[in-house]
Design an enzyme around this catalytic site. Structure first.
Site, PDB file in Angstrom:
ATOM      1  N   GLU A  46     -12.349  18.590  27.271  1.00 51.02           N
ATOM      2  CA  GLU A  46     -13.667  18.459  27.828  1.00 51.02           C
ATOM      3  C   GLU A  46     -13.864  18.800  29.386  1.00 51.02           C
ATOM      4  O   GLU A  46     -13.164  18.113  30.261  1.00 51.02           O
ATOM      5  CB  GLU A  46     -13.898  16.904  27.473  1.00 51.02           C
ATOM      6  CG  GLU A  46     -15.417  16.484  27.850  1.00 51.02           C
ATOM      7  CD  GLU A  46     -15.582  15.037  28.027  1.00 51.02           C
ATOM      8  OE1 GLU A  46     -16.751  14.552  27.485  1.00 51.02           O
ATOM      9  OE2 GLU A  46     -14.758  14.506  28.201  1.00 51.02           O
ATOM     10  N   ARG A  48     -16.179  18.122  32.154  1.00 51.02           N
ATOM     11  CA  ARG A  48     -17.114  17.322  32.716  1.00 51.02           C
ATOM     12  C   ARG A  48     -17.679  17.736  33.940  1.00 51.02           C
ATOM     13  O   ARG A  48     -17.224  17.584  35.118  1.00 51.02           O
ATOM     14  CB  ARG A  48     -16.447  16.031  33.088  1.00 51.02           C
ATOM     15  CG  ARG A  48     -16.222  15.010  32.045  1.00 51.02           C
ATOM     16  CD  ARG A  48     -17.179  14.405  31.353  1.00 51.02           C
ATOM     17  NE  ARG A  48     -18.104  13.640  32.476  1.00 51.02           N
ATOM     18  CZ  ARG A  48     -17.577  12.237  32.446  1.00 51.02           C
ATOM     19  NH1 ARG A  48     -16.713  11.589  32.001  1.00 51.02           N
ATOM     20  NH2 ARG A  48     -18.400  11.509  33.773  1.00 51.02           N
ATOM     21  N   ARG A  83     -22.142  14.274  32.012  1.00 49.46           N
ATOM     22  CA  ARG A  83     -22.463  12.470  31.641  1.00 49.46           C
ATOM     23  C   ARG A  83     -23.332  12.094  32.793  1.00 49.46           C
ATOM     24  O   ARG A  83     -23.099  12.150  33.803  1.00 49.46           O
ATOM     25  CB  ARG A  83     -21.116  12.084  31.808  1.00 49.46           C
ATOM     26  CG  ARG A  83     -21.336  10.260  31.357  1.00 49.46           C
ATOM     27  CD  ARG A  83     -21.818  10.182  29.858  1.00 49.46           C
ATOM     28  NE  ARG A  83     -20.829  10.714  29.020  1.00 49.46           N
ATOM     29  CZ  ARG A  83     -20.954  11.657  27.971  1.00 49.46           C
ATOM     30  NH1 ARG A  83     -22.340  12.025  27.943  1.00 49.46           N
ATOM     31  NH2 ARG A  83     -20.358  12.227  27.269  1.00 49.46           N
ATOM     32  N   GLU A  87     -24.905   6.597  32.037  1.00 49.71           N
ATOM     33  CA  GLU A  87     -24.082   6.424  30.778  1.00 49.71           C
ATOM     34  C   GLU A  87     -22.546   6.565  31.402  1.00 49.71           C
ATOM     35  O   GLU A  87     -21.848   7.069  30.650  1.00 49.71           O
ATOM     36  CB  GLU A  87     -24.549   7.482  29.847  1.00 49.71           C
ATOM     37  CG  GLU A  87     -25.669   7.084  29.163  1.00 49.71           C
ATOM     38  CD  GLU A  87     -25.820   7.358  27.576  1.00 49.71           C
ATOM     39  OE1 GLU A  87     -24.745   7.592  27.222  1.00 49.71           O
ATOM     40  OE2 GLU A  87     -27.080   7.353  27.113  1.00 49.71           O
ATOM     41  N   HIS A 144     -23.305   5.749  25.607  1.00 44.76           N
ATOM     42  CA  HIS A 144     -22.312   5.023  26.192  1.00 44.76           C
ATOM     43  C   HIS A 144     -22.826   3.852  26.707  1.00 44.76           C
ATOM     44  O   HIS A 144     -23.790   3.777  27.354  1.00 44.76           O
ATOM     45  CB  HIS A 144     -21.387   5.991  27.444  1.00 44.76           C
ATOM     46  CG  HIS A 144     -20.800   7.295  26.681  1.00 44.76           C
ATOM     47  ND1 HIS A 144     -21.807   8.245  26.459  1.00 44.76           N
ATOM     48  CD2 HIS A 144     -19.752   7.385  26.655  1.00 44.76           C
ATOM     49  CE1 HIS A 144     -20.980   9.255  26.018  1.00 44.76           C
ATOM     50  NE2 HIS A 144     -19.617   8.757  26.087  1.00 44.76           N
ATOM     51  N   LYS A 171     -20.915  10.119  18.487  1.00 49.79           N
ATOM     52  CA  LYS A 171     -19.878   9.515  19.522  1.00 49.79           C
ATOM     53  C   LYS A 171     -20.567   8.499  20.031  1.00 49.79           C
ATOM     54  O   LYS A 171     -21.641   8.250  20.550  1.00 49.79           O
ATOM     55  CB  LYS A 171     -19.535  10.602  20.285  1.00 49.79           C
ATOM     56  CG  LYS A 171     -18.614   9.807  21.516  1.00 49.79           C
ATOM     57  CD  LYS A 171     -18.262  10.814  22.428  1.00 49.79           C
ATOM     58  CE  LYS A 171     -17.503  10.037  23.553  1.00 49.79           C
ATOM     59  NZ  LYS A 171     -17.427  10.814  24.824  1.00 49.79           N
TER      60      LYS A 171
END
Length: 251
Positions: A46, A48, A83, A87, A144, A171
């Site tokens: 991932e 980010r 992100r 979150e 999230h 997710k």
């Protein structure tokens, strides 16, 4: 449950897959981290990009870095995630800029999969999901909560909503304060796993929630996040610990 193929891995069959975050803040850190991650051989990396401020401010730089990153990790699947600050991310963007960034990730096909947060303009989110599918980019839709574990019915509603909006994978991650909170998340995961076709990814963060990162397979979660070096979330385990525990729990 249906399966979802991301490059050369399949979510929803066999043991939960392991993703490792790359949280480099500049090109040198990003490439160095990618080299270490590739050596560790996770199932997915991932990236980010909210940590990569220079790239967020310059699409040309972002695209060039993504191209170099692909050369370093070869066939390792790449999930691109920005992100948002609300979150748990490191950079605050307006809704419009965030959604335009997601569009760039999709149109330039910077990765094999893209993270799209649930709580943005619904019409635009649906358009981006359709665009991603047109470009053969897998959509992991996410939510999230770093403060609490929502009630069970809220967790179920959010995950099912992601599926209804066309996400390939749903997710949800949240912050528990008690064992009961952890059980709430696991119970909701199990219920939704039985109700929708899409693979799920769920986890409770922090020390209390570590059990969900290693035992998610028992309740329907198809992927966990482990670390090679710097972590990207509270309670994240090393890739070695995840592998060892998953193998032990295999059934």
């Amino acid at each position: 449950m249906s399966t979802v193929k991301i490059r050369n891995i399949v979510l929803g069959e066999g043991l939960p897959k392991i993703a490792v975050p790359n949280v480099g803040t500049n090109e040198e850190e990003i490439f160095s981290s990618a080299e270490r991650i590739a050596i560790a051989k996770p199932d997915l990396m991932e990236w980010r990009i909210d940590y990569y401020v220079a790239g967020i401010q310059d699409n040309t730089k972002l695209i060039a870095t993504a191209k170099k990153l692909r050369e370093i990790v070869d066939d390792l699947p790449i999930l691109i995630t920005f992100r948002t600050k609300n979150e748990g991310g490191v950079l605050r963007l307006s809704d419009e800029i965030y959604l335009n960034l997601v569009q760039t990730i999709i149109e330039q096909r910077l990765g094999d999969a893209v993270d799209i947060e649930l709580f943005h303009d619904e019409t635009r989110i649906k358009e981006l999901v359709q665009m991603a599918h047109n470009y053969n980019v897998i959509v992991i839709m996410s939510n999230h909560d770093f403060e609490k574990v929502p009630p069970k019915d809220v967790i179920e509603f959010r995950l099912k909503k992601m599926a209804e909006m066309g996400a390939d994978v749903a997710k949800l991650a949240c912050m528990p304060h008690s064992a009961k909170d952890v059980l709430t998340l696991l119970d909701a995961t199990n219920e939704v796993h039985q109700a929708i076709d899409q693979p799920l990814i769920t986890m409770a963060m922090g020390d209390i929630g570590k059990v969900t990162r290693v035992a998610g397979q028992l309740f329907g979660s198809s992927l966990s996040f482990g670390a090679v070096g710097k972590t990207s979330a509270p309670g994240q385990l090393s890739i070695e610990d995840l592998r060892n525990t998953e193998s032990y729990l295999a059934f």
